[in-house]
Design an enzyme around this catalytic site. Structure first.
Site, short mmCIF file in Angstrom:
data_model
loop_
_atom_site.label_atom_id
_atom_site.label_comp_id
_atom_site.label_asym_id
_atom_site.label_seq_id
_atom_site.Cartn_x
_atom_site.Cartn_y
_atom_site.Cartn_z
N LYS A 188 -17.81 44.70 31.95
CA LYS A 188 -16.87 45.46 32.78
C LYS A 188 -17.64 46.44 33.68
O LYS A 188 -18.86 46.41 33.74
CB LYS A 188 -15.84 46.17 31.90
CG LYS A 188 -15.13 45.24 30.90
CD LYS A 188 -14.12 44.30 31.56
CE LYS A 188 -13.67 43.15 30.67
NZ LYS A 188 -12.71 43.49 29.64
C1 LIG Z 1 -11.79 42.88 28.54
C2 LIG Z 1 -10.31 42.95 28.62
C3 LIG Z 1 -9.52 43.42 27.58
C4 LIG Z 1 -10.09 43.75 26.22
O1 LIG Z 1 -11.09 44.68 26.30
P1 LIG Z 1 -11.96 45.00 24.98
O2 LIG Z 1 -12.59 46.32 25.33
O3 LIG Z 1 -12.97 43.90 24.88
O4 LIG Z 1 -11.06 45.06 23.83
C5 LIG Z 1 -8.15 43.54 27.76
N1 LIG Z 1 -7.58 43.19 28.93
C6 LIG Z 1 -8.31 42.70 29.95
C7 LIG Z 1 -7.60 42.36 31.22
C8 LIG Z 1 -9.69 42.55 29.83
O5 LIG Z 1 -10.39 42.03 30.84
#
Ligand SMILES: *Cc1c(COP(=O)(O)O)cnc(C)c1O
Length: 385
Positions: A188
């Site tokens: 991210k």
């Molecule tokens: C990555 C992601 C999540 C989950 O994030 P984590 O921190 O890995 O639990 C939820 N929603 C979206 C749209 C994502 O891309």
């Protein structure tokens, strides 16, 4: 292989984490509140609660909003499964709203049409999770207006979107929602290894989420049912979880946060260069709504042609060392959700997107040379058909 996403760890990040390792607190120390305050100030939210993942943040947000058995949570089919699963964790039923063919986000028009039907059938949603796919904000003003009319609460799943803006305000300001969630997974925009955050301007929601992330246990006498027995006293007033973020993660996050704007700016440069290089190929390139400034977590192209062509191009790119990906498989077509009665064909725009979308590699340390390699490989893949 050029990966589709990759973290950027600098010496300042390493120093920040090492410093915590040598300090008194590895968890429940000063760094988590410092990180929370820094993010809250950055995006203009009153409260920020750091947790161990965005998935945990979605879960406690749903619980704090009172979602439970007999309720409905609606979201988009084009998202990671966590945006829907958070409803199931609370015992609620999940349903989906088809996407807008230009932004690939939940379509406000489809939402309105579905709400009209749901009102007649007496099954209006309690919570709508709006996912800012690729970092592009949803049409929050329209979704908020529908929320006022039909009485649902709004969670922004901004896992792709920290550092992005909607109507010139940072995503997370909460102008049009109850809770906003960020993810700090390594692919991210900024990372804490694993980690997430829930932001809100509502004091009660913040207080509930604070309890839920740490066992439902409090040391705050104002939240207790009686006067404390003594200075050792704590009280469990709700059923919570251990969703806490560590001090190491918070230190990494604080250090990364300093580079947030430059990361997003770099992603915009990369995106512009891709769009320039790709403009004459038989592809649909990302479209940006003028109301938003995307976090640009992903650069998604769509292959003009059929599903066979899409698969061939995808395979060829992987074979040529380009780590493309597909975000996402429509959630309603996952076996877990098909077992609840969903079928292929339920959300045509989402399924059309799945049939031709490809996420190209994009991350802040990517070079123009790597982008040119990706585009060359894409030309080879398209010509080989
Ligand atoms: C990555 C992601 C999540 C989950 O994030 P984590 O921190 O890995 O639990 C939820 N929603 C979206 C749209 C994502 O891309």
């Amino acid at each position: 292989m050029i990966p589709y996403g990759r973290q950027d760890i600098q010496q300042a990040d390493i120093d920040a984490v090492l410093e915590v390792l040598q300090s008194d607190f590895l968890t429940q120390g000063p760094m988590v509140p410092r990180f929370e305050q820094a993010v809250a100030e950055k995006v203009g939210a009153r409260h920020a609660l750091a947790v161990n993942s965005a998935t945990s943040a979605l879960h406690i947000a749903c619980l704090a909003l009172g979602l439970g058995e007999g309720d409905w949570l609606w979201t988009t089919p084009i998202t990671f499964v966590a945006s829907a699963n958070c409803g199931r964790y609370c015992g609620a039923q999940v349903d989906f709203v088809d996407i807008d063919p230009r932004t690939y986000n939940l379509s406000p028009e489809a939402l309105e049409a579905k709400l009209e039907r749901a009102e007649v059938e007496g099954r209006l949603p309690k919570v709508v999770v709006a996912v800012h796919l690729c970092g592009q904000p949803c049409d929050m003003q329209a979704i908020h207006a529908l929320g006022q009319r039909y009485g649902f609460r709004i969670i922004e799943d901004a896992s792709h979107a920290i550092g992005g803006k909607y109507q010139n305000e940072y995503i997370g300001s909460g102008r049009y929602s109850d809770v906003t969630v960020f993810s700090f997974h390594p692919v991210k925009i900024i990372t804490t290894a694993e980690g997430g955050m829930a932001l809100t301007n509502d004091n009660d929601l913040a207080s509930r989420m604070n309890l839920l992330r740490s066992h439902g246990v409090t040391r705050d006498p104002t939240l207790m049912t009686c006067v404390p027995d003594g200075p050792w006293y704590y009280q469990q007033v709700d059923l919570g979880f251990n969703y806490r973020m560590t001090e190491l993660q918070a230190a990494l996050g604080l250090s990364q946060l300093e580079r947030l704007d430059s990361y997003v700016a770099r992603r915009h440069e990369l995106s512009q260069y891709y769009s320039e290089l790709l403009k004459d190929l038989p592809l649909t390139l990302p479209w940006q709504h003028p109301d938003g400034y995307s976090g640009l977590h992903l650069y998604v192209i769509r292959i003009v042609g059929d599903e066979k062509k899409h698969k061939a191009v995808f395979e060829s790119l992987r074979e040529q060392g380009v780590g493309v990906n597909l975000h996402y498989i429509p959630v309603h077509t996952q076996p877990y959700y098909m077992n609840m009665g969903f079928s292929a064909g339920d959300f045509p725009e989402a399924e059309a997107y799945y049939a031709d979308a490809i996420s190209l590699p994009m991350f802040p340390t990517m070079t123009e040379k790597q982008q040119e390699k990706v585009v060359k490989a894409l030309c080879v893949a398209l010509e080989g058909l």
